[in-house]
Motif scaffolding. Structure first.
Motif, PDB file in Angstrom:
ATOM      1  N   MET A 135       0.831  -1.195   0.000  1.00 34.68           N
ATOM      2  CA  MET A 135       0.000   0.000   0.000  1.00 34.68           C
ATOM      3  C   MET A 135       0.876   1.259   0.000  1.00 34.68           C
ATOM      4  N   GLU A 136       0.473   2.237  -0.727  1.00 40.31           N
ATOM      5  CA  GLU A 136       1.247   3.477  -0.799  1.00 40.31           C
ATOM      6  C   GLU A 136       0.369   4.643  -0.361  1.00 40.31           C
ATOM      7  N   VAL A 137       0.954   5.561   0.399  1.00 38.93           N
ATOM      8  CA  VAL A 137       0.217   6.754   0.830  1.00 38.93           C
ATOM      9  C   VAL A 137       0.991   7.996   0.397  1.00 38.93           C
ATOM     10  N   ASN A 138       0.363   9.149   0.497  1.00 41.96           N
ATOM     11  CA  ASN A 138       1.079  10.412   0.347  1.00 41.96           C
ATOM     12  C   ASN A 138       1.512  10.887   1.731  1.00 41.96           C
ATOM     13  N   ASN A 139       2.827  11.013   1.931  1.00 42.47           N
ATOM     14  CA  ASN A 139       3.338  11.500   3.215  1.00 42.47           C
ATOM     15  C   ASN A 139       3.568  12.999   3.108  1.00 42.47           C
ATOM     16  N   ARG A 140       2.816  13.741   3.905  1.00 40.89           N
ATOM     17  CA  ARG A 140       2.984  15.207   3.917  1.00 40.89           C
ATOM     18  C   ARG A 140       3.867  15.571   5.103  1.00 40.89           C
ATOM     19  N   TYR A 141       4.945  16.257   4.821  1.00 33.53           N
ATOM     20  CA  TYR A 141       5.818  16.662   5.940  1.00 33.53           C
ATOM     21  C   TYR A 141       6.358  18.078   5.711  1.00 33.53           C
ATOM     22  N   ILE A 142       6.811  18.669   6.813  1.00 30.44           N
ATOM     23  CA  ILE A 142       7.371  20.029   6.779  1.00 30.44           C
ATOM     24  C   ILE A 142       8.893  19.926   6.674  1.00 30.44           C
ATOM     25  N   THR A 143       9.457  20.775   5.829  1.00 29.98           N
ATOM     26  CA  THR A 143      10.917  20.845   5.745  1.00 29.98           C
ATOM     27  C   THR A 143      11.327  22.310   5.608  1.00 29.98           C
ATOM     28  N   ILE A 144      12.652  22.549   5.669  1.00 29.47           N
ATOM     29  CA  ILE A 144      13.122  23.917   5.430  1.00 29.47           C
ATOM     30  C   ILE A 144      13.506  24.051   3.959  1.00 29.47           C
ATOM     31  N   PRO A 191      13.028  15.448   5.912  1.00 29.47           N
ATOM     32  CA  PRO A 191      12.163  15.522   7.091  1.00 29.47           C
ATOM     33  C   PRO A 191      12.943  16.004   8.325  1.00 29.47           C
ATOM     34  N   ILE A 192      12.222  16.582   9.260  1.00 34.99           N
ATOM     35  CA  ILE A 192      12.811  17.138  10.482  1.00 34.99           C
ATOM     36  C   ILE A 192      12.405  16.252  11.652  1.00 34.99           C
ATOM     37  N   ASP A 193      13.384  15.643  12.305  1.00 35.53           N
ATOM     38  CA  ASP A 193      13.009  14.770  13.422  1.00 35.53           C
ATOM     39  C   ASP A 193      12.837  15.578  14.688  1.00 35.53           C
ATOM     40  N   SER A 194      12.007  15.076  15.567  1.00 36.01           N
ATOM     41  CA  SER A 194      11.517  15.841  16.702  1.00 36.01           C
ATOM     42  C   SER A 194      10.886  14.869  17.697  1.00 36.01           C
ATOM     43  N   PRO A 195      10.891  15.183  18.993  1.00 36.99           N
ATOM     44  CA  PRO A 195      10.202  14.305  19.936  1.00 36.99           C
ATOM     45  C   PRO A 195       8.724  14.180  19.563  1.00 36.99           C
ATOM     46  N   GLY A 196       8.169  13.002  19.795  1.00 37.83           N
ATOM     47  CA  GLY A 196       6.765  12.814  19.467  1.00 37.83           C
ATOM     48  C   GLY A 196       6.229  11.475  19.937  1.00 37.83           C
ATOM     49  N   VAL A 197       4.965  11.272  19.661  1.00 41.80           N
ATOM     50  CA  VAL A 197       4.278  10.014  19.985  1.00 41.80           C
ATOM     51  C   VAL A 197       3.616   9.508  18.700  1.00 41.80           C
ATOM     52  N   ALA A 198       3.655   8.195  18.490  1.00 43.36           N
ATOM     53  CA  ALA A 198       3.143   7.655  17.225  1.00 43.36           C
ATOM     54  C   ALA A 198       2.577   6.255  17.433  1.00 43.36           C
ATOM     55  N   ARG A 199       1.893   5.776  16.376  1.00 44.30           N
ATOM     56  CA  ARG A 199       1.366   4.403  16.377  1.00 44.30           C
ATOM     57  C   ARG A 199       2.108   3.624  15.299  1.00 44.30           C
ATOM     58  N   VAL A 200       2.483   2.386  15.628  1.00 51.11           N
ATOM     59  CA  VAL A 200       3.207   1.545  14.676  1.00 51.11           C
ATOM     60  C   VAL A 200       2.244   1.029  13.604  1.00 51.11           C
ATOM     61  N   TRP A 210       8.354  15.858  11.655  1.00 53.83           N
ATOM     62  CA  TRP A 210       7.339  16.908  11.527  1.00 53.83           C
ATOM     63  C   TRP A 210       6.511  16.590  10.283  1.00 53.83           C
ATOM     64  N   GLY A 211       5.583  15.649  10.428  1.00 49.22           N
ATOM     65  CA  GLY A 211       4.801  15.243   9.266  1.00 49.22           C
ATOM     66  C   GLY A 211       3.808  14.171   9.651  1.00 49.22           C
ATOM     67  N   GLU A 212       3.240  13.510   8.653  1.00 53.04           N
ATOM     68  CA  GLU A 212       2.216  12.504   8.908  1.00 53.04           C
ATOM     69  C   GLU A 212       2.782  11.158   9.314  1.00 53.04           C
ATOM     70  N   TYR A 213       3.894  10.782   8.666  1.00 52.09           N
ATOM     71  CA  TYR A 213       4.473   9.458   8.899  1.00 52.09           C
ATOM     72  C   TYR A 213       5.952   9.591   9.231  1.00 52.09           C
ATOM     73  N   THR A 214       6.483   8.560   9.889  1.00 55.54           N
ATOM     74  CA  THR A 214       7.915   8.506  10.170  1.00 55.54           C
ATOM     75  C   THR A 214       8.418   7.121   9.795  1.00 55.54           C
ATOM     76  N   GLY A 264      -2.748  19.747  12.926  1.00 50.83           N
ATOM     77  CA  GLY A 264      -2.453  19.554  11.515  1.00 50.83           C
ATOM     78  C   GLY A 264      -1.036  19.910  11.114  1.00 50.83           C
ATOM     79  N   VAL A 265      -0.506  19.161  10.166  1.00 47.41           N
ATOM     80  CA  VAL A 265       0.869  19.349   9.701  1.00 47.41           C
ATOM     81  C   VAL A 265       1.124  20.797   9.284  1.00 47.41           C
ATOM     82  N   GLU A 266       0.149  21.405   8.602  1.00 40.98           N
ATOM     83  CA  GLU A 266       0.421  22.749   8.066  1.00 40.98           C
ATOM     84  C   GLU A 266       0.533  23.806   9.159  1.00 40.98           C
TER      85      GLU A 266
END
Lengths: 328, 328
Positions: free
Chosen positions: B1-10, B79-88, B108-112, B302-304
């Motif tokens: 399965m493929e998704v669109n990963n939206r993430y913030i970058t500089i 992608p910018i890594d950052s402390p967070g909480v997620a689901r596997v 900083w985005g939808e998926y890691t 939201g990511v944005e």
């Protein structure tokens, strides 16, 4: 018996740099006897150490400046205590008898009236010049030893930078570090350079970075050292001679460097580290006997030479430990 | 399965302050599968922490500036890594299975896409909000804990000053210190004042001097804290937010204070103190359960919303820990 005690004092709290007119020679009668029960000792001073830190004790401070506790300030008109070597003339302390040789704090003058507890009896068997006990085997030496080994935990392979490396402390820091298998670079008299020069000069001398900086000067040299420091670098803040005179630019080390490189900048006073004294003394005596530590002294004579000897420290006149002998 | 990963970058390395145009939202296809043997884990991000330290990783540095190692720098476009909480979602690490909840570094985005070794599985039995694991029970909390107890050795009766006391770390420093029987004063948003004001303000709040300064800001506040510090005072240098933007005035603490008061200024990064984690976690969980630690969060959605949430940190927009939820 009464003598005339000639000693040097300050005429006022000093503003800016020290100059000859800030000092005067006082002559005060002194009875060579001590009250029973006083634990006092009267000393004839033989060697007096001349150190830049005394300027901080002499300076004028505004009432809000709490840096230098009033207990350690020097009062105009009063004798100035300083590391030195002396002979006991009269003693009410059971630890000392007439003609004992002692090291400890004496006055910038001919005689000292002291409490015995602050003095250390010298072993007449040690075949080293007496003056060493006011310098390399005294406060200067212990300062170098404590800063390098206790504050900075110097170990084999560490890259060590030391400023004021021609001074009494810096000179020994370099020698101790080298004897411990460190890579050592010292600087002297270069504090007028531009920061950018200092930065690239240090980068040239330390292609693999600095692990330890033994700081005697503060100012821009401290900034450059921090900029060139490795992760977990350690700074022993021992002196800040570049910041002692009024209007001098203070060090502004880059705090982002300090954080990301986990740098520790730690001020210290040798008086907190007297527990190292016996280790320090045996190690250093051995080094000197084996010719592994070279001692350099710069000697003046007579009480009246003390003010110019002191002022000269800030011009870099001395090469090695500045001492005054024959305080009569 | 493929998704669109939206993430913030500089879009570029940042000069001066961060602004909206320094960021962009990228959309990149991501296959939700991992190669066997890769030990990789794909996560759906639930909570993302927004922290000021990220600016240091984003900034432009001249080639001679070696402060921030290239390994921790953020590359434009990535992608910018950052402390967070997620689901596997998918896991090739035997430690994790689908639907496990984890804390650690996410993007900083939808998926890691992460290595499992950097993640900590959350106990589903702990009845605390999930977001806490990205803040008070995560890196922010451990930073406060390590700086106060490991670097500064806080103990009952210590007088503690903390800057940026409304931020995620400072807020907890104050609470930990109070719970340990310290006298605590915090400051926030006062870094534009004159140095003389800061000095006398601190003198007023600390008539008996400061023993510990937990520094999040650097600059003139650090100078004032050192001026008001007691003998053997300790500074945990955690952040220097007042010095992060270009042209900011760097702290020039009085080195004569540092020496005579034997002050220790020590930079630290929380990643050096992970060994404290289990102590920290059980202590802090208890405090929260007992209502002794209050948690304050400032939440966007939201990511944005990430760029403006981040930029707002430097304007003091947030009250409490800044978090972004619903990264979809």
């Amino acid at each position: 018996m009464e003598v005339n005690n000639r000693y040097i004092t300050i005429t006022n709290h000093i503003q800016g740099s020290a100059k000859e007119s800030d000092f005067e020679l006082k002559v005060v009668p002194l009875r060579l006897s001590v009250e029973p029960g006083s634990s006092k000792v009267i000393l004839k001073n033989l060697w007096v150490s001349i150190d830049p830190y005394q300027l901080n004790r002499m300076k004028r401070y505004s009432s809000s400046q709490k840096t230098i506790q009033s207990a350690v300030r020097i009062t105009p008109g009063q004798p100035i205590d300083s590391p030195g070597v002396a002979r006991v003339l009269v003693s009410d302390d059971p630890e000392f008898v007439k003609d004992d040789l002692v090291a400890g704090f004496v006055h910038w003058g001919e005689y000292t009236v002291a409490k015995g507890g602050m003095l250390r009896k010298l072993d007449p068997e040690i075949d080293l010049p007496l003056s060493y006990h006011a310098g390399v085997l005294g406060i200067s030496g212990l300062t170098a030893y404590a800063g390098l080994f206790e504050i900075c935990k110097a170990k084999k392979g560490d890259k060590v930078f030391v400023s004021a490396a021609c001074g009494s402390v810096g000179n020994l820091v370099g020698q101790y570090a080298k004897l411990s298998g460190c890579y050592v670079v010292g600087c002297a008299g270069s504090r007028d350079k531009e920061e950018t020069d200092l930065n690239s000069a240090l980068a040239r001398y330390f292609p693999d970075g600095i692990d330890i900086y033994f700081d005697n000067v503060g100012g821009e040299m401290l900034e450059a050292a921090v900029a060139n420091m490795n992760t977990c670098g350690r700074v022993a803040a021992c002196g800040a001679i570049a910041e002692y005179s009024e209007g001098a630019k203070r060090a502004a080390p880059n705090m982002i460097d300090v954080i990301y490189k986990r740098i520790k900048i730690q001020g210290f006073l040798v008086t907190d580290h007297m527990s190292l004294h016996s280790d320090f003394l045996s190690t250093t005596t051995d080094y000197i006997h084996n010719g592994e530590i070279k001692v350099q002294e710069d000697i003046s004579s007579g009480v009246e030479s003390i003010p110019s000897a002191f002022i000269g420290l800030f011009r870099g006149d001395n090469v090695g430990k500045k001492m005054v002998k024959d305080c009569r």
